[in-house]
Design a protein around this motif. Sequence first.
Motif, PDB file in Angstrom:
ATOM      1  N   SER A  29      39.971  42.163  46.972  1.00  0.00           N
ATOM      2  CA  SER A  29      41.340  41.552  46.157  1.00  0.00           C
ATOM      3  C   SER A  29      40.803  40.056  46.995  1.00  0.00           C
ATOM      4  O   SER A  29      41.003  39.283  48.217  1.00  0.00           O
ATOM      5  CB  SER A  29      42.348  41.634  46.764  1.00  0.00           C
ATOM      6  N   THR A  30      41.060  38.958  45.873  1.00  0.00           N
ATOM      7  CA  THR A  30      41.432  37.676  46.330  1.00  0.00           C
ATOM      8  C   THR A  30      42.309  37.143  45.349  1.00  0.00           C
ATOM      9  O   THR A  30      42.492  37.533  44.299  1.00  0.00           O
ATOM     10  CB  THR A  30      39.970  37.134  45.879  1.00  0.00           C
ATOM     11  N   SER A  63      34.624  36.992  43.118  1.00  0.00           N
ATOM     12  CA  SER A  63      35.093  37.407  43.869  1.00  0.00           C
ATOM     13  C   SER A  63      34.771  36.429  45.673  1.00  0.00           C
ATOM     14  O   SER A  63      35.898  36.194  45.732  1.00  0.00           O
ATOM     15  CB  SER A  63      35.225  38.814  44.768  1.00  0.00           C
ATOM     16  N   PHE A  73      40.466  36.255  51.904  1.00  0.00           N
ATOM     17  CA  PHE A  73      40.308  37.390  51.161  1.00  0.00           C
ATOM     18  C   PHE A  73      40.925  38.707  51.881  1.00  0.00           C
ATOM     19  O   PHE A  73      41.089  38.902  52.654  1.00  0.00           O
ATOM     20  CB  PHE A  73      38.479  37.695  50.543  1.00  0.00           C
TER      21      PHE A  73
END
Length: 195
Positions: A29-30, A63, A73
């Motif tokens: 996830s970013t 990402s 991240f």
Amino acid sequence: MFYRPADGHGLPHSPFAAIVSPRPIGWISTRSSTGDNLAPYSFFNAVGYTPPQVMFAGDFRDSMANAMESGVFAVNVVAAEALEKMNATSARFARGTDEFAKTGVAKAECVAIDCPRVADAPATLECRVVKLVEILGPERILVGEVVGVHLRDDCLVGGRFDVTRYSPAARLGYHDYTIVRDVIELRRPKDPNPV
């Protein structure tokens, strides 16, 4: 059968990813100026212990671009019950699409970094970017230092993070996955000739 990758294998699909398996899935996830992003990477692993470090590899897409822009991240562990939602986030959405919202994955905020995380993941590693490494071909490797760790309370048993409480999903080759359900404990043998 023997083949040289440069010459091709003559099979309907490359066996390489099936040979190097199972592999943990890095559900990355970013956050960037275009919004939040969530995508799975099947080339993911821990690469250092002190300090703890992880890496994920793939095309330089959302990402990696987001992580390079923000410097952070998060890696979310994929439990068996999240396998379908994880797969849904692998779709090639347009840049700026929030995969959390699009696929119905519950989102929470990280603590040590400005980044979203999967709210109900068994564990999440909050990471600061260490280095982007160029390798042969179009892929890159992104290395991050783990600066924060979330552990779901129900996964802690007797002071240990117990994978049998959530059954991690892992990547095989082709379109195949596996669920880890059997755990075998092996202790290292003692040195028969200590110095």
